[in-house]
Design a protein around this motif. Structure first.
Motif, PDB file in Angstrom:
ATOM      1  N   LEU A  26       0.096 -27.168  12.181  1.00 24.04           N
ATOM      2  CA  LEU A  26      -0.310 -25.777  12.032  1.00 24.04           C
ATOM      3  C   LEU A  26      -1.715 -25.642  12.599  1.00 24.04           C
ATOM      4  CD1 LEU A  26       0.871 -24.899   8.402  1.00 24.04           C
ATOM      5  CD2 LEU A  26       2.138 -24.701  10.556  1.00 24.04           C
ATOM      6  N   LEU A  27      -1.883 -24.765  13.567  1.00 21.99           N
ATOM      7  CA  LEU A  27      -3.208 -24.415  14.076  1.00 21.99           C
ATOM      8  C   LEU A  27      -3.687 -23.223  13.254  1.00 21.99           C
ATOM      9  CD1 LEU A  27      -2.600 -24.688  17.928  1.00 21.99           C
ATOM     10  CD2 LEU A  27      -3.094 -26.502  16.259  1.00 21.99           C
ATOM     11  N   VAL A  28      -4.868 -23.355  12.679  1.00 25.00           N
ATOM     12  CA  VAL A  28      -5.305 -22.426  11.630  1.00 25.00           C
ATOM     13  C   VAL A  28      -6.701 -21.889  11.927  1.00 25.00           C
ATOM     14  CG1 VAL A  28      -5.852 -22.238   9.160  1.00 25.00           C
ATOM     15  CG2 VAL A  28      -3.912 -23.642   9.908  1.00 25.00           C
ATOM     16  N   GLY A  29      -6.892 -20.623  11.597  1.00 24.42           N
ATOM     17  CA  GLY A  29      -8.201 -20.003  11.708  1.00 24.42           C
ATOM     18  C   GLY A  29      -8.091 -18.546  11.304  1.00 24.42           C
ATOM     19  N   THR A  30      -8.920 -17.719  11.898  1.00 21.86           N
ATOM     20  CA  THR A  30      -8.861 -16.277  11.686  1.00 21.86           C
ATOM     21  C   THR A  30      -8.409 -15.629  12.984  1.00 21.86           C
ATOM     22  OG1 THR A  30     -10.651 -16.358  10.061  1.00 21.86           O
ATOM     23  CG2 THR A  30     -10.220 -14.225  11.101  1.00 21.86           C
ATOM     24  N   ALA A  31      -7.467 -14.713  12.883  1.00 19.66           N
ATOM     25  CA  ALA A  31      -6.956 -14.055  14.086  1.00 19.66           C
ATOM     26  C   ALA A  31      -8.098 -13.375  14.837  1.00 19.66           C
ATOM     27  CB  ALA A  31      -5.875 -13.042  13.717  1.00 19.66           C
ATOM     28  N   GLU A  32      -8.222 -13.671  16.128  1.00 18.73           N
ATOM     29  CA  GLU A  32      -9.307 -13.111  16.925  1.00 18.73           C
ATOM     30  C   GLU A  32      -9.178 -11.601  17.066  1.00 18.73           C
ATOM     31  OE1 GLU A  32     -11.730 -14.268  20.989  1.00 18.73           O
ATOM     32  OE2 GLU A  32      -9.599 -14.804  20.825  1.00 18.73           O
ATOM     33  N   MET A  50      -9.157 -25.244  12.681  1.00 18.85           N
ATOM     34  CA  MET A  50      -8.567 -26.257  11.786  1.00 18.85           C
ATOM     35  C   MET A  50      -7.166 -26.588  12.246  1.00 18.85           C
ATOM     36  SD  MET A  50      -7.950 -26.020   7.646  1.00 18.85           S
ATOM     37  CE  MET A  50      -9.696 -26.271   7.280  1.00 18.85           C
ATOM     38  N   ILE A  51      -6.792 -27.853  12.124  1.00 18.07           N
ATOM     39  CA  ILE A  51      -5.429 -28.306  12.403  1.00 18.07           C
ATOM     40  C   ILE A  51      -4.901 -28.950  11.139  1.00 18.07           C
ATOM     41  CG2 ILE A  51      -3.967 -29.792  13.817  1.00 18.07           C
ATOM     42  CD1 ILE A  51      -7.330 -29.152  15.181  1.00 18.07           C
ATOM     43  N   ILE A  52      -3.680 -28.616  10.773  1.00 21.87           N
ATOM     44  CA  ILE A  52      -3.029 -29.246   9.627  1.00 21.87           C
ATOM     45  C   ILE A  52      -1.772 -29.943  10.123  1.00 21.87           C
ATOM     46  CG2 ILE A  52      -1.966 -28.919   7.365  1.00 21.87           C
ATOM     47  CD1 ILE A  52      -3.639 -26.362   7.066  1.00 21.87           C
ATOM     48  N   HIS A 109      -1.607 -16.087   5.734  1.00 23.87           N
ATOM     49  CA  HIS A 109      -1.605 -14.663   6.041  1.00 23.87           C
ATOM     50  C   HIS A 109      -2.074 -13.844   4.843  1.00 23.87           C
ATOM     51  CE1 HIS A 109      -0.328 -10.782   7.568  1.00 23.87           C
ATOM     52  NE2 HIS A 109       0.473 -10.630   6.527  1.00 23.87           N
ATOM     53  N   MET A 110      -1.603 -14.190   3.668  1.00 15.76           N
ATOM     54  CA  MET A 110      -1.945 -13.420   2.468  1.00 15.76           C
ATOM     55  C   MET A 110      -3.420 -13.574   2.100  1.00 15.76           C
ATOM     56  SD  MET A 110       1.494 -14.034   0.218  1.00 15.76           S
ATOM     57  CE  MET A 110       2.061 -12.456  -0.386  1.00 15.76           C
ATOM     58  N   GLU A 111      -4.048 -14.656   2.553  1.00 15.98           N
ATOM     59  CA  GLU A 111      -5.477 -14.862   2.299  1.00 15.98           C
ATOM     60  C   GLU A 111      -6.351 -14.370   3.445  1.00 15.98           C
ATOM     61  OE1 GLU A 111      -7.161 -15.987  -0.388  1.00 15.98           O
ATOM     62  OE2 GLU A 111      -5.274 -15.943  -1.506  1.00 15.98           O
ATOM     63  N   GLY A 112      -5.729 -13.728   4.445  1.00 14.62           N
ATOM     64  CA  GLY A 112      -6.506 -13.132   5.524  1.00 14.62           C
ATOM     65  C   GLY A 112      -6.733 -14.018   6.723  1.00 14.62           C
ATOM     66  N   PHE A 113      -6.025 -15.151   6.791  1.00 17.07           N
ATOM     67  CA  PHE A 113      -6.154 -16.065   7.926  1.00 17.07           C
ATOM     68  C   PHE A 113      -4.937 -15.954   8.843  1.00 17.07           C
ATOM     69  CE2 PHE A 113      -8.602 -17.903   4.412  1.00 17.07           C
ATOM     70  CZ  PHE A 113      -9.839 -18.052   5.021  1.00 17.07           C
ATOM     71  N   GLY A 114      -4.989 -16.679   9.957  1.00 21.82           N
ATOM     72  CA  GLY A 114      -3.870 -16.706  10.891  1.00 21.82           C
ATOM     73  C   GLY A 114      -3.481 -18.130  11.196  1.00 21.82           C
ATOM     74  N   SER A 166       2.980 -15.064  13.885  1.00 18.33           N
ATOM     75  CA  SER A 166       2.204 -16.218  14.340  1.00 18.33           C
ATOM     76  C   SER A 166       1.221 -15.798  15.422  1.00 18.33           C
ATOM     77  CB  SER A 166       3.141 -17.300  14.886  1.00 18.33           C
ATOM     78  OG  SER A 166       3.967 -17.807  13.853  1.00 18.33           O
ATOM     79  N   THR A 167       0.064 -16.430  15.418  1.00 16.82           N
ATOM     80  CA  THR A 167      -0.912 -16.175  16.471  1.00 16.82           C
ATOM     81  C   THR A 167      -1.681 -17.455  16.769  1.00 16.82           C
ATOM     82  OG1 THR A 167      -2.872 -14.910  17.126  1.00 16.82           O
ATOM     83  CG2 THR A 167      -2.610 -15.353  14.767  1.00 16.82           C
ATOM     84  N   GLY A 168      -1.862 -17.737  18.042  1.00 19.41           N
ATOM     85  CA  GLY A 168      -2.646 -18.880  18.465  1.00 19.41           C
ATOM     86  C   GLY A 168      -4.047 -18.498  18.899  1.00 19.41           C
ATOM     87  N   ASP A 169      -4.366 -17.194  18.860  1.00 21.03           N
ATOM     88  CA  ASP A 169      -5.703 -16.722  19.219  1.00 21.03           C
ATOM     89  C   ASP A 169      -6.570 -16.746  17.966  1.00 21.03           C
ATOM     90  OD1 ASP A 169      -4.968 -16.235  21.893  1.00 21.03           O
ATOM     91  OD2 ASP A 169      -4.103 -14.296  21.326  1.00 21.03           O
ATOM     92  N   LEU A 170      -7.172 -17.896  17.713  1.00 25.60           N
ATOM     93  CA  LEU A 170      -7.836 -18.141  16.433  1.00 25.60           C
ATOM     94  C   LEU A 170      -9.307 -18.466  16.614  1.00 25.60           C
ATOM     95  CD1 LEU A 170      -4.971 -20.392  15.062  1.00 25.60           C
ATOM     96  CD2 LEU A 170      -5.510 -18.079  14.252  1.00 25.60           C
ATOM     97  N   VAL A 171     -10.129 -17.934  15.721  1.00 22.35           N
ATOM     98  CA  VAL A 171     -11.555 -18.218  15.699  1.00 22.35           C
ATOM     99  C   VAL A 171     -11.940 -18.592  14.267  1.00 22.35           C
ATOM    100  CG1 VAL A 171     -12.079 -16.677  17.634  1.00 22.35           C
ATOM    101  CG2 VAL A 171     -12.090 -15.771  15.298  1.00 22.35           C
ATOM    102  N   ALA A 172     -13.180 -19.090  14.107  1.00 29.19           N
ATOM    103  CA  ALA A 172     -13.685 -19.372  12.774  1.00 29.19           C
ATOM    104  C   ALA A 172     -13.868 -18.051  12.011  1.00 29.19           C
ATOM    105  CB  ALA A 172     -15.007 -20.121  12.876  1.00 29.19           C
ATOM    106  N   PRO A 173     -13.752 -18.089  10.676  1.00 29.18           N
ATOM    107  CA  PRO A 173     -13.618 -19.286   9.846  1.00 29.18           C
ATOM    108  C   PRO A 173     -12.169 -19.669   9.598  1.00 29.18           C
ATOM    109  CG  PRO A 173     -13.943 -17.389   8.433  1.00 29.18           C
ATOM    110  CD  PRO A 173     -14.008 -16.873   9.856  1.00 29.18           C
ATOM    111  N   ALA A 174     -12.002 -20.905   9.141  1.00 31.42           N
ATOM    112  CA  ALA A 174     -10.742 -21.379   8.589  1.00 31.42           C
ATOM    113  C   ALA A 174     -10.924 -21.495   7.075  1.00 31.42           C
ATOM    114  CB  ALA A 174     -10.384 -22.742   9.190  1.00 31.42           C
ATOM    115  N   PRO A 175      -9.856 -21.582   6.327  1.00 34.56           N
ATOM    116  CA  PRO A 175     -10.012 -21.696   4.874  1.00 34.56           C
ATOM    117  C   PRO A 175     -10.726 -22.984   4.485  1.00 34.56           C
ATOM    118  CG  PRO A 175      -7.733 -22.080   5.535  1.00 34.56           C
ATOM    119  CD  PRO A 175      -8.446 -21.575   6.735  1.00 34.56           C
ATOM    120  N   GLN A 176     -11.494 -22.904   3.430  1.00 34.19           N
ATOM    121  CA  GLN A 176     -12.261 -24.051   2.958  1.00 34.19           C
ATOM    122  C   GLN A 176     -12.129 -24.168   1.433  1.00 34.19           C
ATOM    123  OE1 GLN A 176     -13.897 -26.050   5.119  1.00 34.19           O
ATOM    124  NE2 GLN A 176     -13.477 -24.745   6.888  1.00 34.19           N
TER     125      GLN A 176
END
Length: 205
Positions: free
Chosen positions: A166-172, A96-98, A131-136, A18-28
């Motif tokens: 879930l707080l979602v984005g790309t790991a910084e 993104m927040i889910i 994670h498998m799609e490259g996001f965090g 898990s990581t909370g250090d998230l930047v854009a992009p998020a999945p779309q």
């Protein structure tokens, strides 16, 4: 964005953290739909489909953050302003927040706890798919998640509830390998003669 296909799936799964250090992009688009579809593959006793995913992104984030802070004020009136501001910032700025809604049926023969576990299993599937799609992502919760006014904004009137967000984005930063517990401390083989014991429990005595 998908992680390298040359990595064996189980190795990829074992690398997740898990990581909370998230930047854009998020999945779309279709990628987001596929990720959430993984949540719907979780075990579901009774086929009750208790999952409800509410996606908060773009300009909706700051407005939703104010609802979160207001919920904190009602549920945690003694929370320091620093904590409230931190939560406002996270919900405003995370790409993104889910929301993890739990559509519960207390009258059903399937126990509510099992319905809640189906939602939790779905959330873990979503984190793995991210994670498998490259996001965090990171799963957060708190007393504010019990606030009925906030839940109503998410279409979760009683008896329905919220398992968190879930707080979602790309790991910084590249994910660091985190030390995990030793598997042998948390598993045992039952042989049919004596009750099992776990090394982890022995260490806590």
């Amino acid at each position: 964005m998908t992680q390298a296909s040359s990595v064996p799936p189980l190795d990829l799964l074992l690398e997740r953290s898990s990581t909370g250090d998230l930047v854009a992009p998020a999945p779309q688009g279709d990628v987001l739909v596929r990720i959430l579809s993984a949540g719907l593959r979780a075990p579901d006793h009774g086929h009750l489909c208790p999952w409800r995913y509410v996606v908060i992104a773009g300009d909706a984030r700051p407005a939703f953050a104010e609802h979160v802070v207001a919920a904190m004020g009602r549920q945690e009136p003694d929370a320091p302003e620093k904590k409230r501001e931190k939560r406002r910032r996270r919900f405003s700025e995370t790409p993104m927040i889910i929301a993890l809604g739990m559509h519960l049926r207390p009258e059903h023969k399937v126990p509510v706890m099992e319905q809640e576990m189906a939602v939790a299993a779905g959330a873990m599937n979503v984190l793995n798919a991210l994670h498998m799609e490259g996001f965090g992502g990171v799963w957060v919760s708190g007393g504010f998640c019990e606030d009925r006014a906030l839940l109503s904004q998410l279409g979760l009137d009683a008896p329905h509830r919220l398992a968190g967000f879930l707080l979602v984005g790309t790991a910084e930063k590249p994910e660091r390998a985190r030390e995990r517990p030793e598997t042998g401390d948390y598993m045992a083989f039952w042989t049919g003669s004596e009750p099992v014991t776990f090394r982890a429990d022995e260490r806590q005595r």
